[in-house]
Design an enzyme around this catalytic site. Sequence first.
Site, PDB file in Angstrom:
ATOM      1  N   GLU A  93       8.303   9.059  11.127  1.00 21.62           N
ATOM      2  CA  GLU A  93       9.336   8.098  10.774  1.00 21.62           C
ATOM      3  C   GLU A  93       9.939   8.437   9.415  1.00 21.62           C
ATOM      4  O   GLU A  93       9.259   8.932   8.528  1.00 21.62           O
ATOM      5  CB  GLU A  93       8.737   6.684  10.765  1.00 21.62           C
ATOM      6  CG  GLU A  93       8.388   6.255  12.182  1.00 21.62           C
ATOM      7  CD  GLU A  93       7.621   4.947  12.294  1.00 21.62           C
ATOM      8  OE1 GLU A  93       7.657   4.367  13.378  1.00 21.62           O
ATOM      9  OE2 GLU A  93       6.999   4.518  11.325  1.00 21.62           O
ATOM     10  N   CYS A 106      13.356   7.932   2.458  1.00 23.22           N
ATOM     11  CA  CYS A 106      11.900   7.976   2.370  1.00 23.22           C
ATOM     12  C   CYS A 106      11.435   8.867   3.525  1.00 23.22           C
ATOM     13  O   CYS A 106      11.621   8.513   4.688  1.00 23.22           O
ATOM     14  CB  CYS A 106      11.350   6.563   2.477  1.00 23.22           C
ATOM     15  SG  CYS A 106       9.560   6.508   2.536  1.00 23.22           S
ATOM     16  N   CYS A 113      -1.965  10.867   9.021  1.00 21.84           N
ATOM     17  CA  CYS A 113      -2.502  11.130   7.692  1.00 21.84           C
ATOM     18  C   CYS A 113      -4.011  11.173   7.797  1.00 21.84           C
ATOM     19  O   CYS A 113      -4.613  10.483   8.612  1.00 21.84           O
ATOM     20  CB  CYS A 113      -2.078  10.032   6.720  1.00 21.84           C
ATOM     21  SG  CYS A 113      -2.486  10.388   5.002  1.00 21.84           S
ATOM     22  N   CYS A 117      -6.752   5.540   3.666  1.00 19.65           N
ATOM     23  CA  CYS A 117      -6.647   4.410   2.739  1.00 19.65           C
ATOM     24  C   CYS A 117      -6.687   3.138   3.588  1.00 19.65           C
ATOM     25  O   CYS A 117      -5.955   3.022   4.568  1.00 19.65           O
ATOM     26  CB  CYS A 117      -5.342   4.464   1.953  1.00 19.65           C
ATOM     27  SG  CYS A 117      -5.188   5.957   0.957  1.00 19.65           S
ATOM     28  N   CYS A 120      -3.412   1.009   4.607  1.00 21.63           N
ATOM     29  CA  CYS A 120      -2.197   1.697   5.064  1.00 21.63           C
ATOM     30  C   CYS A 120      -2.185   1.889   6.581  1.00 21.63           C
ATOM     31  O   CYS A 120      -3.161   2.364   7.166  1.00 21.63           O
ATOM     32  CB  CYS A 120      -2.083   3.043   4.365  1.00 21.63           C
ATOM     33  SG  CYS A 120      -0.622   3.973   4.849  1.00 21.63           S
ATOM     34  N   CYS A 338       6.649   0.305   2.859  1.00 20.36           N
ATOM     35  CA  CYS A 338       5.510   1.155   2.478  1.00 20.36           C
ATOM     36  C   CYS A 338       4.279   0.783   3.278  1.00 20.36           C
ATOM     37  O   CYS A 338       3.919  -0.390   3.360  1.00 20.36           O
ATOM     38  CB  CYS A 338       5.120   0.924   1.026  1.00 20.36           C
ATOM     39  SG  CYS A 338       6.269   1.509  -0.173  1.00 20.36           S
TER      40      CYS A 338
HETATM   41  N1  SAH Z   1       0.309   9.759   0.701  1.00 23.07           N
HETATM   42  C1  SAH Z   1       1.250   9.427  -0.302  1.00 23.07           C
HETATM   43  C2  SAH Z   1       2.570   8.898   0.203  1.00 23.07           C
HETATM   44  C3  SAH Z   1       2.593   7.891   1.327  1.00 23.07           C
HETATM   45  S1  SAH Z   1       2.299   6.185   1.019  1.00 23.07           S
HETATM   46  C4  SAH Z   1       0.647   8.469  -1.304  1.00 23.07           C
HETATM   47  O1  SAH Z   1      -0.490   8.054  -1.093  1.00 23.07           O
HETATM   48  O2  SAH Z   1       1.278   8.178  -2.307  1.00 23.07           O
HETATM   49  C5  SAH Z   1       3.576   5.563   0.027  1.00 23.07           C
HETATM   50  C6  SAH Z   1       3.113   4.379  -0.840  1.00 23.07           C
HETATM   51  O3  SAH Z   1       2.879   3.198  -0.043  1.00 23.07           O
HETATM   52  C7  SAH Z   1       1.800   4.658  -1.558  1.00 23.07           C
HETATM   53  O4  SAH Z   1       1.882   4.214  -2.885  1.00 23.07           O
HETATM   54  C8  SAH Z   1       0.817   3.804  -0.780  1.00 23.07           C
HETATM   55  O5  SAH Z   1      -0.313   3.509  -1.519  1.00 23.07           O
HETATM   56  C9  SAH Z   1       1.667   2.603  -0.451  1.00 23.07           C
HETATM   57  N2  SAH Z   1       1.146   1.771   0.630  1.00 23.07           N
HETATM   58  C10 SAH Z   1       0.382   2.127   1.661  1.00 23.07           C
HETATM   59  N3  SAH Z   1       0.122   1.072   2.449  1.00 23.07           N
HETATM   60  C11 SAH Z   1       0.753   0.018   1.905  1.00 23.07           C
HETATM   61  C12 SAH Z   1       0.894  -1.356   2.270  1.00 23.07           C
HETATM   62  N4  SAH Z   1       0.327  -1.830   3.382  1.00 23.07           N
HETATM   63  N5  SAH Z   1       1.647  -2.150   1.472  1.00 23.07           N
HETATM   64  C13 SAH Z   1       2.252  -1.658   0.366  1.00 23.07           C
HETATM   65  N6  SAH Z   1       2.168  -0.385  -0.022  1.00 23.07           N
HETATM   66  C14 SAH Z   1       1.419   0.452   0.729  1.00 23.07           C
END
Ligand code: SAH
Length: 348
Positions: A93, A106, A113, A117, A120, A338
């Site tokens: 996406e 974006c 991935c 985390c 996410c 995000c």
């Molecule tokens: N792998 C990279 C980029 C992808 S995530 C990274 O970790 O930075 C992009 C951003 O969204 C990151 O800062 C991540 O921590 C954040 N993110 C992930 N899940 C989220 C959520 N449920 N709500 C808000 N931000 C989130």
Amino acid sequence: MENKKDIRALSREQLRDFFVGQQDKPFRGNQVYDWLWAKGAHTFDEMSNLSKETRALLQTNFVINHIKVDEMQRSGDGTIKNAIKLHDGLVVESVLIPTQKRTTACVSSQVGCSLNCSFCATARLKKMRNLNPDEIYDQVLAIDQQSRHYFHHPLSNIVFMGMGEPLLNYENVLLAIEKITSSEGMGMSPSRITLSTVGLPKMIRKLADDGVKFKLAVSLHSAIDEVRTSMMPVNASSNLAELLESLQYWYRATKRQITFEYVVWKDINDKQKDIDALVYYCKRVPSKVNLIEYNAIEEDGFEQASPESIQKYVSALESNNITVKIRRSRGKDIDAACGQLANKTVPA
Ligand code: SAH
């Protein structure tokens, strides 16, 4: 099964060599290269300054594995989420985020991935492969076209905050950025590009050594090892101290400050000790903080902290002269925000 070569895996020199091998002029390679990258051609037939024979020759030998925008959803706030189909059927996406003055793309760097985390949505996708440089470039090109079409101006910024961890697909991401910034591609200034990483110290040092010119953002979410590790397993193998050292190394080499991305969650990192730890961390390397709104994903047990707790973070950072911004989510209604990118639009 076709075994034609992906023409965009060839460098300009290799394309020139191909034509020389066909008793044609090296210049022909430049023309094709220009069609492939600067003009973003999807087919050989579009290459109108080539003869029919040349186009047929290319058709016999190569394919253009262009991405396809499979489905487009528009949010009430103007955000556009694209489901992008790759040549092997996998889907990633990419999101276009418009504001008054700019549009930001974006983009994804991997299918799925591997970092897990816990907050996410992308982490829940199993399948994983790296995107090729052209698959990354194509996302940017597609969003640039959408920006021109819907908002009447070209794309102004790019963030690598879509699916995947860009530093685990280091080479391809850098090759894509090289194309995006070169005059042979889109000619965009690297200062308009931000790479967001979970924070891999070795790779951050490598970025600094490689002299990259784009900006760096790190998803921090906690400056206390125990808390960070509980949400981001990657922190168990490279802790906050190591991360900090790599960021100091980056700053010494680039003189560019780091942006920390940070979500404040209820009962997880909303206490005074969490705030103190972040302030202390930020003071040790030139940095600013983006407090991002939490976008709930199903049954993950996380809840956004109260506005009061978030305000406490803001006050503490500001009184220590650390720039802090509260980032509102965009495109939430279409799961484009995000951490919400998880291919809901297509069957698994
Ligand atoms: N792998 C990279 C980029 C992808 S995530 C990274 O970790 O930075 C992009 C951003 O969204 C990151 O800062 C991540 O921590 C954040 N993110 C992930 N899940 C989220 C959520 N449920 N709500 C808000 N931000 C989130």
